[in-house]
Design a protein around this motif. Structure first.
Motif, PDB file in Angstrom:
ATOM      1  N   ALA A   1       0.815  -1.214   0.000  1.00  0.00           N
ATOM      2  CA  ALA A   1       0.000   0.000   0.000  1.00  0.00           C
ATOM      3  C   ALA A   1       0.848   1.262   0.000  1.00  0.00           C
ATOM      4  O   ALA A   1       0.329   2.359  -0.213  1.00  0.00           O
ATOM      5  CB  ALA A   1      -0.936   0.001   1.203  1.00  0.00           C
ATOM      6  N   GLY A   2       2.140   1.114   0.283  1.00  0.00           N
ATOM      7  CA  GLY A   2       3.035   2.265   0.265  1.00  0.00           C
ATOM      8  C   GLY A   2       3.153   2.996   1.583  1.00  0.00           C
ATOM      9  O   GLY A   2       3.585   4.160   1.611  1.00  0.00           O
ATOM     10  N   ILE A   3       2.815   2.355   2.687  1.00  0.00           N
ATOM     11  CA  ILE A   3       2.935   3.011   3.995  1.00  0.00           C
ATOM     12  C   ILE A   3       4.417   3.296   4.260  1.00  0.00           C
ATOM     13  O   ILE A   3       5.300   2.555   3.853  1.00  0.00           O
ATOM     14  CB  ILE A   3       2.343   2.125   5.112  1.00  0.00           C
ATOM     15  CG1 ILE A   3       2.018   2.953   6.367  1.00  0.00           C
ATOM     16  CG2 ILE A   3       3.269   0.982   5.480  1.00  0.00           C
ATOM     17  CD1 ILE A   3       0.592   3.255   6.547  1.00  0.00           C
ATOM     18  N   GLY A   4       4.696   4.386   4.950  1.00  0.00           N
ATOM     19  CA  GLY A   4       6.082   4.773   5.169  1.00  0.00           C
ATOM     20  C   GLY A   4       6.774   4.000   6.271  1.00  0.00           C
ATOM     21  O   GLY A   4       7.979   3.737   6.199  1.00  0.00           O
ATOM     22  N   LEU A   5       6.005   3.623   7.319  1.00  0.00           N
ATOM     23  CA  LEU A   5       6.604   2.995   8.490  1.00  0.00           C
ATOM     24  C   LEU A   5       5.684   1.900   9.005  1.00  0.00           C
ATOM     25  O   LEU A   5       4.487   2.130   9.218  1.00  0.00           O
ATOM     26  CB  LEU A   5       6.827   4.034   9.597  1.00  0.00           C
ATOM     27  CG  LEU A   5       7.399   3.540  10.929  1.00  0.00           C
ATOM     28  CD1 LEU A   5       8.837   3.042  10.750  1.00  0.00           C
ATOM     29  CD2 LEU A   5       7.368   4.653  11.984  1.00  0.00           C
ATOM     30  N   ALA A   6       6.237   0.693   9.202  1.00  0.00           N
ATOM     31  CA  ALA A   6       5.495  -0.431   9.769  1.00  0.00           C
ATOM     32  C   ALA A   6       6.196  -0.865  11.050  1.00  0.00           C
ATOM     33  O   ALA A   6       7.363  -1.274  11.022  1.00  0.00           O
ATOM     34  CB  ALA A   6       5.413  -1.590   8.787  1.00  0.00           C
ATOM     35  N   VAL A   7       5.494  -0.771  12.168  1.00  0.00           N
ATOM     36  CA  VAL A   7       6.047  -1.103  13.477  1.00  0.00           C
ATOM     37  C   VAL A   7       5.481  -2.468  13.873  1.00  0.00           C
ATOM     38  O   VAL A   7       4.299  -2.590  14.193  1.00  0.00           O
ATOM     39  CB  VAL A   7       5.678  -0.033  14.521  1.00  0.00           C
ATOM     40  CG1 VAL A   7       6.317  -0.355  15.861  1.00  0.00           C
ATOM     41  CG2 VAL A   7       6.111   1.355  14.033  1.00  0.00           C
ATOM     42  N   VAL A   8       6.326  -3.487  13.848  1.00  0.00           N
ATOM     43  CA  VAL A   8       5.868  -4.870  14.015  1.00  0.00           C
ATOM     44  C   VAL A   8       6.136  -5.322  15.449  1.00  0.00           C
ATOM     45  O   VAL A   8       7.266  -5.681  15.801  1.00  0.00           O
ATOM     46  CB  VAL A   8       6.547  -5.806  13.005  1.00  0.00           C
ATOM     47  CG1 VAL A   8       5.929  -7.199  13.070  1.00  0.00           C
ATOM     48  CG2 VAL A   8       6.436  -5.243  11.588  1.00  0.00           C
TER      49      VAL A   8
END
Length: 294
Positions: free
Chosen positions: A92-99
């Motif tokens: 989707a092009g999200i800038g930051l993914a915090v897993v």
């Protein structure tokens, strides 16, 4: 200023409708985070009322981004679904993914981190507490009330030690605290955070917390020697760990002399990093450096 996460960040929560998701979304909201909604395909179109705020649930990250302008997602889904969740967010092009999720198979982490990097998405984690820019935003499970805004940056492999150093230095405060995670493969390294803190005009000093296993801290030491001009204070957990025993995080595995706390401490000190023997001593070193006493 802050790194990766600012007061303008708009946050989605993948897994918000679960018990853990709701609990930690409440905590993020209480910290002032601009949480704009959750993602759950089975509950798309519904809303979740959290402390008087009705948050929409979207069928996908892409839909949530289109509707809200979200640029950050916090992943709080079970391990079996984590790779798909991060992959969807990256596509989707999200800038930051915090897993936040722990227990993700390493091959899944390798795959979704590579997928995210190819699409320009930064991954924090997996198996991490997330990150907080105190007084601005909090993405993850870091307690928001144990420190204050300030001019110190923190990067740590250990969630618990992230919290302890935040508390020990609550009078000094932080620009951003990043828990990068303790798994063998993580999306953001010590070096990534050191680079960002070096470029942040409102970070004066960096605290680096490491632990036994792997060579991340040795590589960070080489980077500090060549590229970091700001003072760095370190702490390495595991100096008293018995030889030949796997302890703590999945990444805290020592093979022979590689990955030992002593080797990491020596590498950092050779790069000019002041290394504390305990978290409390580390905090004292930070204060001394900031006060110009060392």
């Amino acid at each position: 200023m802050a790194i990766f996460l600012t007061k303008d960040s708009k946050v989605l929560v993948q897994g918000m409708t679960g018990a853990e998701g709701m609990k930690h979304t409440r905590r993020m909201l209480a910290a002032g985070t601009d949480v704009v909604g959750g993602v759950n395909p089975r509950k798309a179109g519904s809303t979740v009322d959290l402390d008087g705020r009705a948050l929409p649930v979207f069928g996908s990250v892409a839909e949530g981004m289109r509707s809200t302008g979200a640029d950050v997602t916090v992943v709080l889904v079970p391990p079996a679904f984590a790779a798909a969740a991060v992959g969807e967010a990256a596509d989707a092009g999200i800038g930051l993914a915090v897993v936040i999720t722990e227990g993700i198979p390493v091959h899944d982490s390798v795959a979704f981190i590579a997928r995210a990097r190819a699409r320009g998405t930064r991954v924090i984690g997996p198996n991490c507490p997330g990150l907080i820019s105190p007084g601005r935003s909090n993405a993850g499970i870091v307690p928001a009330d144990i420190t204050a805004p300030g001019r110190v940056g923190l990067v740590s492999r250990s969630g618990t030690l992230t919290y302890q150093l935040m508390h020990e230095l609550r009078d000094t405060g932080f620009s951003t605290c990043v828990g990068i995670g303790g798994d063998p493969v993580v999306g953001t390294s010590h070096i990534d955070c050191l680079t960002a803190f070096e470029e942040d005009p409102d970070t004066d000093l960096v605290v680096l917390v490491g632990e036994i296993g792997g060579d991340a801290e040795e590589r960070a030491a080489a980077h500090i020697r060549e590229h970091v001009t700001k003072p760095v204070v370190g702490y390495i957990a595991g100096l008293t760990a018995p030889e030949g025993r796997t302890m703590g995080h999945a990444g805290a595995t020592v093979s022979g002399s590689a990955g030992t706390a002593r080797a990491k401490k020596e590498a950092l000190e050779a790069a000019g990093v002041r290394v504390g023997a305990t978290p409390t001593e580390t905090a004292r070193l930070v204060r001394a450096v900031l006060d110009g006493r060392t």
